[in-house]
Design a protein around this motif. Structure first.
Motif, mmCIF file in Angstrom:
data_model
loop_
_atom_site.group_PDB
_atom_site.id
_atom_site.type_symbol
_atom_site.label_atom_id
_atom_site.label_comp_id
_atom_site.label_asym_id
_atom_site.label_seq_id
_atom_site.Cartn_x
_atom_site.Cartn_y
_atom_site.Cartn_z
ATOM 1 N N THR A 171 -8.656 7.136 -2.767
ATOM 2 C CA THR A 171 -8.049 5.852 -3.139
ATOM 3 C C THR A 171 -7.982 4.935 -1.923
ATOM 4 O OG1 THR A 171 -6.714 6.915 -4.834
ATOM 5 C CG2 THR A 171 -5.939 4.772 -4.060
ATOM 6 N N PHE A 172 -7.569 5.517 -0.800
ATOM 7 C CA PHE A 172 -7.461 4.708 0.425
ATOM 8 C C PHE A 172 -8.834 4.348 0.974
ATOM 9 C CE2 PHE A 172 -7.320 4.586 5.111
ATOM 10 C CZ PHE A 172 -6.546 3.442 5.265
ATOM 11 N N SER A 173 -9.704 5.339 1.085
ATOM 12 C CA SER A 173 -10.970 5.069 1.785
ATOM 13 C C SER A 173 -11.878 4.143 0.983
ATOM 14 C CB SER A 173 -11.697 6.367 2.142
ATOM 15 O OG SER A 173 -12.166 6.976 0.970
ATOM 16 N N ASP A 174 -11.753 4.142 -0.353
ATOM 17 C CA ASP A 174 -12.596 3.254 -1.161
ATOM 18 C C ASP A 174 -11.925 1.917 -1.474
ATOM 19 O OD1 ASP A 174 -14.559 5.095 -1.133
ATOM 20 O OD2 ASP A 174 -14.472 5.632 -3.255
ATOM 21 N N CYS A 175 -10.710 1.751 -1.020
ATOM 22 C CA CYS A 175 -9.977 0.516 -1.344
ATOM 23 C C CYS A 175 -10.610 -0.670 -0.611
ATOM 24 C CB CYS A 175 -8.520 0.677 -0.934
ATOM 25 S SG CYS A 175 -7.579 -0.844 -1.159
ATOM 26 N N CYS A 176 -10.821 -1.765 -1.338
ATOM 27 C CA CYS A 176 -11.519 -2.915 -0.738
ATOM 28 C C CYS A 176 -10.607 -3.739 0.160
ATOM 29 C CB CYS A 176 -12.144 -3.788 -1.824
ATOM 30 S SG CYS A 176 -10.943 -4.591 -2.876
ATOM 31 N N VAL A 177 -9.319 -3.418 0.217
ATOM 32 C CA VAL A 177 -8.434 -4.176 1.109
ATOM 33 C C VAL A 177 -7.748 -3.246 2.119
ATOM 34 C CG1 VAL A 177 -8.054 -6.072 -0.505
ATOM 35 C CG2 VAL A 177 -6.510 -4.098 -0.561
ATOM 36 N N ASN A 178 -8.389 -2.117 2.417
ATOM 37 C CA ASN A 178 -7.726 -1.151 3.302
ATOM 38 C C ASN A 178 -7.777 -1.540 4.789
ATOM 39 O OD1 ASN A 178 -10.286 -0.495 4.141
ATOM 40 N ND2 ASN A 178 -10.312 1.541 3.214
ATOM 41 N N ASP A 179 -8.300 -2.734 5.071
ATOM 42 C CA ASP A 179 -8.216 -3.242 6.443
ATOM 43 C C ASP A 179 -7.853 -4.729 6.441
ATOM 44 O OD1 ASP A 179 -10.531 -4.279 5.429
ATOM 45 O OD2 ASP A 179 -11.826 -3.636 7.064
ATOM 46 N N PRO A 219 -2.137 -6.055 1.855
ATOM 47 C CA PRO A 219 -1.109 -6.895 1.226
ATOM 48 C C PRO A 219 -0.162 -6.128 0.314
ATOM 49 C CG PRO A 219 -3.349 -7.598 0.588
ATOM 50 C CD PRO A 219 -3.504 -6.458 1.552
ATOM 51 N N PHE A 220 -0.653 -5.077 -0.337
ATOM 52 C CA PHE A 220 0.235 -4.296 -1.217
ATOM 53 C C PHE A 220 1.319 -3.630 -0.378
ATOM 54 C CE2 PHE A 220 1.799 -0.662 -3.482
ATOM 55 C CZ PHE A 220 1.811 -1.025 -4.817
ATOM 56 N N SER A 221 0.881 -2.983 0.693
ATOM 57 C CA SER A 221 1.842 -2.329 1.581
ATOM 58 C C SER A 221 2.837 -3.349 2.128
ATOM 59 C CB SER A 221 1.059 -1.654 2.719
ATOM 60 O OG SER A 221 1.877 -1.332 3.790
ATOM 61 N N PRO A 254 -4.302 7.779 4.293
ATOM 62 C CA PRO A 254 -3.624 6.858 3.379
ATOM 63 C C PRO A 254 -2.281 6.366 3.915
ATOM 64 C CG PRO A 254 -4.347 8.847 2.238
ATOM 65 C CD PRO A 254 -4.573 9.088 3.694
ATOM 66 N N LEU A 255 -1.912 5.183 3.480
ATOM 67 C CA LEU A 255 -0.591 4.646 3.774
ATOM 68 C C LEU A 255 0.421 5.255 2.810
ATOM 69 C CD1 LEU A 255 -1.725 0.915 3.826
ATOM 70 C CD2 LEU A 255 -1.047 2.235 5.855
ATOM 71 N N THR A 256 1.669 5.201 3.172
ATOM 72 C CA THR A 256 2.715 5.602 2.219
ATOM 73 C C THR A 256 2.575 4.803 0.925
ATOM 74 O OG1 THR A 256 4.205 6.187 3.999
ATOM 75 C CG2 THR A 256 5.223 5.668 1.882
ATOM 76 N N ALA A 257 2.248 3.517 1.083
ATOM 77 C CA ALA A 257 2.135 2.638 -0.095
ATOM 78 C C ALA A 257 1.066 3.105 -1.076
ATOM 79 C CB ALA A 257 1.838 1.213 0.366
ATOM 80 N N CYS A 258 0.012 3.774 -0.580
ATOM 81 C CA CYS A 258 -1.089 4.171 -1.479
ATOM 82 C C CYS A 258 -0.601 5.080 -2.611
ATOM 83 C CB CYS A 258 -2.194 4.876 -0.698
ATOM 84 S SG CYS A 258 -2.952 3.875 0.589
ATOM 85 N N THR A 259 0.413 5.884 -2.322
ATOM 86 C CA THR A 259 0.955 6.790 -3.341
ATOM 87 C C THR A 259 1.520 6.005 -4.527
ATOM 88 O OG1 THR A 259 1.465 8.451 -1.691
ATOM 89 C CG2 THR A 259 2.711 8.604 -3.726
HETATM 90 S S1 SF4 Z 1 -1.682 0.547 -0.744
HETATM 91 FE FE1 SF4 Z 1 -3.166 -0.884 0.132
HETATM 92 S S2 SF4 Z 1 -4.714 0.415 1.122
HETATM 93 FE FE2 SF4 Z 1 -3.554 1.721 -0.277
HETATM 94 S S3 SF4 Z 1 -4.737 1.688 -2.167
HETATM 95 FE FE3 SF4 Z 1 -3.165 0.087 -2.353
HETATM 96 S S4 SF4 Z 1 -4.126 -1.785 -1.672
HETATM 97 FE FE4 SF4 Z 1 -5.400 -0.081 -0.956
#
Ligand code: SF4
Ligand code: SF4
Length: 406
Positions: free
Chosen positions: A306-314, A327-329, A370-375
Protein backbone atom coordinates in the motif's frame (compact mmCIF):
# COMPACT_ATOMS: atom_id res chain seq x y z
CA UNK A 1 18.93 1.09 -7.17
CA UNK A 2 20.32 -0.49 -10.28
CA UNK A 3 24.06 0.16 -10.67
CA UNK A 4 23.72 0.28 -14.47
CA UNK A 5 20.97 2.89 -14.63
CA UNK A 6 21.70 5.63 -17.18
CA UNK A 7 19.84 8.16 -19.28
CA UNK A 8 18.71 6.70 -22.59
CA UNK A 9 20.31 7.56 -25.91
CA UNK A 10 19.16 6.07 -29.24
CA UNK A 11 22.59 4.50 -29.79
CA UNK A 12 21.79 2.10 -26.93
CA UNK A 13 19.46 0.18 -29.23
CA UNK A 14 20.86 -2.26 -31.78
CA UNK A 15 19.02 -3.93 -34.64
CA UNK A 16 16.91 -6.79 -33.36
CA UNK A 17 16.73 -5.44 -29.80
CA UNK A 18 13.47 -5.58 -27.97
CA UNK A 19 12.61 -2.21 -26.41
CA UNK A 20 10.28 -2.37 -23.43
CA UNK A 21 8.75 0.59 -21.63
CA UNK A 22 8.00 0.20 -17.93
CA UNK A 23 4.75 1.81 -16.85
CA UNK A 24 1.62 2.68 -18.81
CA UNK A 25 0.78 6.18 -17.61
CA UNK A 26 1.35 9.60 -19.14
CA UNK A 27 5.15 9.49 -19.01
CA UNK A 28 5.24 5.96 -20.44
CA UNK A 29 2.99 7.02 -23.32
CA UNK A 30 5.11 10.09 -24.00
CA UNK A 31 8.18 7.83 -23.98
CA UNK A 32 6.50 5.53 -26.48
CA UNK A 33 5.67 8.50 -28.69
CA UNK A 34 9.25 9.87 -28.46
CA UNK A 35 10.79 6.49 -29.32
CA UNK A 36 8.51 5.89 -32.28
CA UNK A 37 9.24 9.38 -33.63
CA UNK A 38 12.89 8.26 -33.72
CA UNK A 39 11.92 5.12 -35.60
CA UNK A 40 12.43 2.87 -32.55
CA UNK A 41 9.60 0.38 -32.22
CA UNK A 42 8.37 -0.42 -28.72
CA UNK A 43 7.76 -4.16 -28.23
CA UNK A 44 5.47 -3.72 -25.23
CA UNK A 45 4.63 -1.74 -22.12
CA UNK A 46 5.11 -3.55 -18.80
CA UNK A 47 2.68 -2.49 -16.13
CA UNK A 48 2.57 -3.91 -12.60
CA UNK A 49 -1.02 -2.89 -12.13
CA UNK A 50 -2.31 -4.63 -15.21
CA UNK A 51 -5.45 -6.50 -14.32
CA UNK A 52 -6.52 -8.14 -17.56
CA UNK A 53 -4.71 -9.62 -20.56
CA UNK A 54 -5.07 -8.20 -24.04
CA UNK A 55 -4.76 -4.53 -23.16
CA UNK A 56 -3.25 -2.27 -25.84
CA UNK A 57 -2.00 1.28 -25.51
CA UNK A 58 -1.11 3.44 -28.50
CA UNK A 59 -1.38 0.25 -30.53
CA UNK A 60 1.19 -1.58 -28.40
CA UNK A 61 0.57 -4.51 -26.08
CA UNK A 62 0.62 -3.98 -22.30
CA UNK A 63 1.92 -7.00 -20.36
CA UNK A 64 2.27 -7.78 -16.66
CA UNK A 65 5.65 -7.77 -14.85
CA UNK A 66 5.56 -11.58 -14.76
CA UNK A 67 6.30 -11.47 -18.52
CA UNK A 68 9.82 -10.15 -17.74
CA UNK A 69 10.92 -13.66 -16.75
CA UNK A 70 10.54 -14.86 -20.36
CA UNK A 71 12.45 -11.98 -21.95
CA UNK A 72 15.98 -12.38 -23.23
CA UNK A 73 18.08 -10.08 -21.04
CA UNK A 74 20.71 -9.63 -23.77
CA UNK A 75 18.32 -8.29 -26.34
CA UNK A 76 15.94 -6.47 -24.05
CA UNK A 77 16.41 -2.80 -23.42
CA UNK A 78 14.23 -1.48 -20.60
CA UNK A 79 13.19 2.13 -20.20
CA UNK A 80 11.62 3.05 -16.87
CA UNK A 81 8.91 5.57 -17.59
CA UNK A 82 6.88 4.91 -14.51
CA UNK A 83 6.10 8.34 -13.19
CA UNK A 84 7.57 7.63 -9.80
CA UNK A 85 10.53 5.64 -11.17
CA UNK A 86 9.59 2.73 -8.97
CA UNK A 87 11.08 0.12 -11.24
CA UNK A 88 14.39 1.90 -11.07
CA UNK A 89 14.28 1.42 -7.31
CA UNK A 90 13.42 -2.27 -7.54
CA UNK A 91 16.80 -3.80 -8.18
CA UNK A 92 15.45 -7.33 -7.70
CA UNK A 93 13.19 -6.83 -10.72
CA UNK A 94 16.00 -5.47 -12.87
CA UNK A 95 18.85 -7.72 -11.81
CA UNK A 96 18.74 -9.86 -15.00
CA UNK A 97 18.80 -6.90 -17.37
CA UNK A 98 22.07 -5.08 -18.08
CA UNK A 99 20.44 -2.31 -20.09
CA UNK A 100 18.00 -0.29 -18.00
CA UNK A 101 17.51 3.37 -18.76
CA UNK A 102 15.60 6.44 -17.70
CA UNK A 103 14.15 8.59 -20.45
CA UNK A 104 14.83 12.15 -19.34
CA UNK A 105 16.85 13.41 -22.32
CA UNK A 106 14.65 11.43 -24.69
CA UNK A 107 11.55 13.22 -23.43
CA UNK A 108 13.10 16.64 -23.14
CA UNK A 109 14.43 16.53 -26.70
CA UNK A 110 11.39 14.92 -28.32
CA UNK A 111 9.28 16.83 -30.78
CA UNK A 112 5.70 16.23 -29.67
CA UNK A 113 4.14 18.48 -32.25
CA UNK A 114 2.53 15.63 -34.16
CA UNK A 115 -1.19 15.33 -33.64
CA UNK A 116 -2.13 12.38 -31.48
CA UNK A 117 0.76 12.85 -29.06
CA UNK A 118 -0.38 11.94 -25.55
CA UNK A 119 -1.07 14.38 -22.67
CA UNK A 120 -2.49 17.88 -23.18
CA UNK A 121 0.24 20.16 -24.64
CA UNK A 122 0.03 22.64 -21.79
CA UNK A 123 0.54 19.84 -19.24
CA UNK A 124 3.19 17.88 -21.14
CA UNK A 125 6.23 19.92 -20.14
CA UNK A 126 5.26 19.83 -16.51
CA UNK A 127 4.82 16.03 -16.51
CA UNK A 128 8.20 15.60 -18.15
CA UNK A 129 9.97 17.88 -15.69
CA UNK A 130 8.21 16.16 -12.80
CA UNK A 131 9.59 12.83 -14.06
CA UNK A 132 13.02 14.37 -14.66
CA UNK A 133 13.13 15.65 -11.10
CA UNK A 134 12.42 12.17 -9.78
CA UNK A 135 15.06 10.64 -12.02
CA UNK A 136 17.74 13.18 -11.08
CA UNK A 137 18.98 11.51 -7.89
CA UNK A 138 18.92 8.10 -9.60
CA UNK A 139 21.02 9.27 -12.52
CA UNK A 140 23.52 11.36 -10.63
CA UNK A 141 23.62 10.61 -6.93
CA UNK A 142 25.51 13.65 -5.69
CA UNK A 143 24.64 13.77 -2.03
CA UNK A 144 22.35 16.66 -2.82
CA UNK A 145 18.96 16.76 -1.25
CA UNK A 146 16.62 18.40 -3.71
CA UNK A 147 12.91 17.92 -3.13
CA UNK A 148 10.64 17.22 -6.07
CA UNK A 149 7.77 19.17 -4.54
CA UNK A 150 6.41 20.62 -1.34
CA UNK A 151 2.71 21.04 -0.57
CA UNK A 152 2.24 24.30 1.31
CA UNK A 153 -1.13 24.38 3.06
CA UNK A 154 -2.41 27.94 3.55
CA UNK A 155 -5.79 27.06 5.04
CA UNK A 156 -7.84 24.17 6.42
CA UNK A 157 -10.98 25.85 5.06
CA UNK A 158 -12.70 24.94 1.82
CA UNK A 159 -15.63 26.49 -0.01
CA UNK A 160 -16.84 22.98 -0.83
CA UNK A 161 -17.26 19.96 1.43
CA UNK A 162 -16.58 16.86 -0.63
CA UNK A 163 -17.41 13.70 1.26
CA UNK A 164 -14.40 11.87 -0.23
CA UNK A 165 -11.82 14.67 -0.21
CA UNK A 166 -8.45 12.90 -0.12
CA UNK A 167 -7.06 15.83 1.87
CA UNK A 168 -9.71 15.12 4.51
CA UNK A 169 -11.36 18.56 4.50
CA UNK A 170 -14.71 16.88 5.18
CA UNK A 171 -13.55 16.17 8.76
CA UNK A 172 -12.67 19.76 9.71
CA UNK A 173 -15.42 21.09 12.00
CA UNK A 174 -13.55 24.32 12.83
CA UNK A 175 -11.10 24.98 10.00
CA UNK A 176 -8.50 27.72 10.44
CA UNK A 177 -6.27 29.63 8.09
CA UNK A 178 -2.59 28.85 8.57
CA UNK A 179 -0.59 31.17 10.80
CA UNK A 180 1.50 32.96 8.18
CA UNK A 181 4.35 33.94 10.50
CA UNK A 182 4.71 30.33 11.58
CA UNK A 183 4.47 29.19 7.98
CA UNK A 184 7.25 31.56 6.92
CA UNK A 185 9.53 30.51 9.75
CA UNK A 186 8.97 26.85 8.84
CA UNK A 187 9.62 27.51 5.16
CA UNK A 188 12.83 29.38 5.91
CA UNK A 189 14.13 26.57 8.07
CA UNK A 190 13.17 23.87 5.60
CA UNK A 191 14.57 25.58 2.50
CA UNK A 192 17.82 26.37 4.30
CA UNK A 193 18.26 22.68 5.14
CA UNK A 194 17.83 21.26 1.61
CA UNK A 195 19.39 21.96 -1.80
CA UNK A 196 16.21 23.22 -3.41
CA UNK A 197 12.57 22.45 -4.06
CA UNK A 198 11.53 21.95 -7.67
CA UNK A 199 7.88 22.78 -7.29
CA UNK A 200 5.84 24.40 -4.56
CA UNK A 201 2.15 23.48 -4.52
CA UNK A 202 -0.11 25.92 -2.70
CA UNK A 203 -3.35 24.41 -1.51
CA UNK A 204 -5.87 24.08 1.29
CA UNK A 205 -8.77 23.35 1.41
CA UNK A 206 -9.34 26.15 -1.03
CA UNK A 207 -6.27 28.41 -1.00
CA UNK A 208 -8.20 31.45 -2.26
CA UNK A 209 -10.39 31.18 0.85
CA UNK A 210 -7.44 32.70 2.72
CA UNK A 211 -7.34 36.34 1.57
CA UNK A 212 -3.79 36.72 2.91
CA UNK A 213 -2.35 33.81 0.93
CA UNK A 214 -0.70 36.29 -1.46
CA UNK A 215 2.04 36.82 1.10
CA UNK A 216 2.94 33.13 0.99
CA UNK A 217 2.77 33.02 -2.80
CA UNK A 218 5.19 35.96 -3.07
CA UNK A 219 7.60 34.24 -0.71
CA UNK A 220 7.49 31.07 -2.80
CA UNK A 221 7.99 32.84 -6.14
CA UNK A 222 10.92 34.58 -4.45
CA UNK A 223 12.84 31.27 -4.25
CA UNK A 224 14.82 31.71 -7.44
CA UNK A 225 15.82 28.11 -8.03
CA UNK A 226 12.36 26.55 -7.89
CA UNK A 227 10.78 25.88 -11.26
CA UNK A 228 7.13 26.43 -10.47
CA UNK A 229 4.62 27.53 -7.91
CA UNK A 230 1.32 25.79 -8.60
CA UNK A 231 -1.91 26.98 -6.97
CA UNK A 232 -4.69 24.36 -6.71
CA UNK A 233 -8.18 25.86 -6.70
CA UNK A 234 -11.72 24.55 -7.10
CA UNK A 235 -13.06 27.42 -9.22
CA UNK A 236 -15.43 28.86 -6.60
CA UNK A 237 -13.51 32.01 -5.64
CA UNK A 238 -12.03 34.76 -7.80
CA UNK A 239 -9.19 36.27 -5.76
CA UNK A 240 -8.98 40.03 -5.48
CA UNK A 241 -6.43 42.67 -4.60
CA UNK A 242 -3.02 41.56 -3.37
CA UNK A 243 -3.89 37.87 -3.70
CA UNK A 244 -4.70 38.25 -7.40
CA UNK A 245 -1.64 40.46 -7.92
CA UNK A 246 0.61 37.80 -6.35
CA UNK A 247 -0.38 35.41 -9.17
CA UNK A 248 1.08 37.65 -11.86
CA UNK A 249 4.45 35.94 -12.05
CA UNK A 250 6.06 33.84 -14.80
CA UNK A 251 6.57 30.83 -12.51
CA UNK A 252 2.96 30.68 -11.33
CA UNK A 253 0.54 28.08 -12.69
CA UNK A 254 -3.05 28.11 -11.42
CA UNK A 255 -4.56 24.64 -11.70
CA UNK A 256 -8.33 24.75 -11.59
CA UNK A 257 -10.25 21.59 -10.86
CA UNK A 258 -13.48 21.88 -12.82
CA UNK A 259 -16.23 20.38 -10.68
CA UNK A 260 -18.97 21.46 -13.11
CA UNK A 261 -21.87 23.16 -11.37
CA UNK A 262 -19.94 23.26 -8.07
CA UNK A 263 -17.16 25.35 -9.64
CA UNK A 264 -19.62 28.19 -9.93
CA UNK A 265 -17.07 30.92 -10.74
CA UNK A 266 -14.96 28.84 -13.07
CA UNK A 267 -15.58 30.96 -16.19
CA UNK A 268 -15.10 34.23 -14.33
CA UNK A 269 -11.86 32.99 -12.77
CA UNK A 270 -10.46 31.80 -16.12
CA UNK A 271 -11.33 35.13 -17.76
CA UNK A 272 -9.80 37.15 -14.93
CA UNK A 273 -6.58 35.12 -14.94
CA UNK A 274 -6.32 35.38 -18.72
CA UNK A 275 -6.83 39.14 -18.65
CA UNK A 276 -3.84 39.45 -16.30
CA UNK A 277 -1.63 37.07 -18.23
CA UNK A 278 -1.61 34.43 -15.47
CA UNK A 279 -0.97 30.90 -16.75
CA UNK A 280 -3.81 28.55 -15.81
CA UNK A 281 -5.01 25.08 -16.61
CA UNK A 282 -8.47 23.67 -15.99
CA UNK A 283 -9.07 19.94 -15.69
CA UNK A 284 -11.96 17.64 -14.87
CA UNK A 285 -11.07 15.44 -11.90
CA UNK A 286 -10.72 11.67 -11.61
CA UNK A 287 -10.98 10.50 -8.02
CA UNK A 288 -9.98 7.37 -6.19
CA UNK A 289 -11.65 6.21 -2.99
CA UNK A 290 -8.92 7.60 -0.73
CA UNK A 291 -10.69 10.07 1.53
CA UNK A 292 -11.76 8.16 4.62
CA UNK A 293 -9.98 7.64 7.93
CA UNK A 294 -10.45 4.15 9.32
CA UNK A 295 -8.36 1.13 10.17
CA UNK A 296 -7.93 -1.28 7.26
CA UNK A 297 -6.95 -4.81 8.19
CA UNK A 298 -3.93 -5.78 6.08
CA UNK A 299 -1.07 -8.20 6.37
CA UNK A 300 2.36 -6.56 6.89
CA UNK A 301 3.12 -7.38 3.26
CA UNK A 302 -0.09 -5.74 2.05
CA UNK A 303 0.65 -2.68 4.15
CA UNK A 304 4.13 -2.38 2.64
CA UNK A 305 2.62 -2.63 -0.84
CA UNK A 306 0.00 0.00 0.00
CA UNK A 307 2.80 2.38 0.91
CA UNK A 308 5.27 1.53 -1.83
CA UNK A 309 2.66 1.73 -4.61
CA UNK A 310 1.00 4.87 -3.28
CA UNK A 311 1.23 7.73 -5.78
CA UNK A 312 1.63 10.34 -3.04
CA UNK A 313 4.13 8.54 -0.81
CA UNK A 314 6.67 11.33 -1.31
CA UNK A 315 4.34 14.32 -1.47
CA UNK A 316 5.91 16.26 1.39
CA UNK A 317 3.33 18.46 3.05
CA UNK A 318 3.87 21.49 5.26
CA UNK A 319 0.86 22.02 7.50
CA UNK A 320 0.71 24.22 10.60
CA UNK A 321 4.48 24.26 11.07
CA UNK A 322 5.00 20.51 10.68
CA UNK A 323 6.38 18.52 7.79
CA UNK A 324 4.70 15.25 6.81
CA UNK A 325 5.39 12.74 4.04
CA UNK A 326 1.92 12.79 2.46
CA UNK A 327 -1.27 14.87 2.63
CA UNK A 328 -3.32 12.10 4.24
CA UNK A 329 -0.81 11.70 7.03
CA UNK A 330 -0.62 15.49 7.41
CA UNK A 331 -4.32 16.10 7.73
CA UNK A 332 -5.17 12.96 9.71
CA UNK A 333 -2.49 13.85 12.26
CA UNK A 334 -3.43 17.54 12.22
CA UNK A 335 -7.02 16.51 12.98
CA UNK A 336 -5.77 14.44 15.92
CA UNK A 337 -7.29 11.33 14.37
CA UNK A 338 -4.28 9.00 14.61
CA UNK A 339 -2.13 7.55 17.38
CA UNK A 340 0.95 9.66 18.12
CA UNK A 341 3.72 8.96 15.60
CA UNK A 342 6.61 11.38 16.21
CA UNK A 343 8.80 9.47 13.75
CA UNK A 344 6.37 10.38 10.91
CA UNK A 345 6.56 14.14 11.35
CA UNK A 346 9.16 16.90 11.68
CA UNK A 347 8.19 19.86 13.83
CA UNK A 348 9.59 22.95 12.11
CA UNK A 349 8.30 25.31 14.76
CA UNK A 350 11.31 24.49 16.90
CA UNK A 351 14.78 25.51 15.82
CA UNK A 352 16.98 22.69 14.49
CA UNK A 353 20.73 22.55 13.81
CA UNK A 354 20.81 22.59 9.99
CA UNK A 355 22.58 19.24 9.52
CA UNK A 356 20.28 17.45 11.91
CA UNK A 357 17.23 18.85 10.19
CA UNK A 358 18.63 17.93 6.76
CA UNK A 359 19.25 14.34 7.92
CA UNK A 360 15.70 14.08 9.27
CA UNK A 361 14.15 15.46 6.11
CA UNK A 362 16.19 13.07 3.99
CA UNK A 363 15.17 10.12 6.16
CA UNK A 364 11.49 11.05 5.87
CA UNK A 365 11.67 11.77 2.14
CA UNK A 366 13.41 8.51 1.25
CA UNK A 367 11.51 6.41 3.70
CA UNK A 368 10.78 2.82 2.64
CA UNK A 369 8.50 1.64 5.45
CA UNK A 370 4.79 2.50 5.83
CA UNK A 371 3.65 5.47 7.85
CA UNK A 372 1.38 5.01 10.84
CA UNK A 373 -1.25 6.75 8.73
CA UNK A 374 -1.12 4.01 6.06
CA UNK A 375 -2.86 1.60 8.44
CA UNK A 376 -5.84 3.96 8.48
CA UNK A 377 -5.78 4.93 4.79
CA UNK A 378 -7.39 3.18 1.83
CA UNK A 379 -4.30 3.91 -0.23
CA UNK A 380 -3.81 5.73 -3.52
CA UNK A 381 -2.67 3.59 -6.41
CA UNK A 382 -4.14 2.33 -9.64
CA UNK A 383 -5.91 -0.51 -7.84
CA UNK A 384 -7.87 1.91 -5.64
CA UNK A 385 -11.44 2.11 -6.98
CA UNK A 386 -12.46 5.31 -8.74
CA UNK A 387 -15.50 7.16 -7.39
CA UNK A 388 -17.77 10.05 -8.30
CA UNK A 389 -15.89 13.25 -7.45
CA UNK A 390 -17.14 16.10 -5.30
CA UNK A 391 -20.26 14.59 -3.73
CA UNK A 392 -21.16 17.27 -1.16
CA UNK A 393 -22.12 16.86 2.49
CA UNK A 394 -23.76 19.55 4.58
CA UNK A 395 -21.95 18.85 7.84
CA UNK A 396 -18.43 17.74 8.73
CA UNK A 397 -18.04 13.98 9.03
CA UNK A 398 -17.76 12.70 12.60
CA UNK A 399 -14.20 12.07 13.67
CA UNK A 400 -13.31 9.23 15.99
CA UNK A 401 -9.69 9.61 17.11
CA UNK A 402 -7.85 6.29 16.92
CA UNK A 403 -5.87 5.60 20.06
CA UNK A 404 -3.20 3.11 20.95
CA UNK A 405 -1.69 0.48 18.64
CA UNK A 406 -0.96 1.65 15.09
S1 SF4 B 1 -1.12 7.35 4.37
FE1 SF4 B 1 -0.18 8.52 2.70
S2 SF4 B 1 1.54 7.25 2.00
FE2 SF4 B 1 0.19 5.93 3.21
S3 SF4 B 1 -1.17 5.00 1.70
FE3 SF4 B 1 -2.22 6.82 2.50
S4 SF4 B 1 -1.74 8.46 1.10
FE4 SF4 B 1 -0.26 6.81 0.73
S1 SF4 C 1 -11.63 17.94 -2.83
FE1 SF4 C 1 -13.41 19.23 -2.35
S2 SF4 C 1 -13.28 19.57 -0.13
FE2 SF4 C 1 -11.27 18.80 -0.81
S3 SF4 C 1 -10.07 20.62 -1.15
FE3 SF4 C 1 -10.97 20.05 -3.12
S4 SF4 C 1 -12.90 21.17 -3.27
FE4 SF4 C 1 -12.23 21.26 -1.13
Amino acid sequence: MSPHLTDFTPSAVAAGDRVVVFGAGDVAQLTHCALESLGIRVACFVDPLLTGAGTRLRGTEVVATSALAAMDPDSTCLIDAWDHTRYARKSELLARFPRVFLGVRLLREADFDESGAPVAPEERGRRIEHYAAQCAPLLAPTGHLRLRSLDVVVTEACSMRCVDCSNLMQYYAHPRHSDLDELHTSLEQLTAAVDGVDEFRVLGGEPFANPRAGRVIRTLTGFQDSRRVVIYTNGTIVPRGDLMESLVHPRILVKITDYGEHSRRHEELCAELSSRGVTWLSQKPVWTDSGRIGRIERTPQELRRTFSDCCVNDLLTLLNGRLYLCPFSANAMNLGALPAAPQDVIDLRTEWPRNELRARIEALYTRKSPLTACTFCRGRDDTTPTITPAVQVRRPLPLTPVKGRA
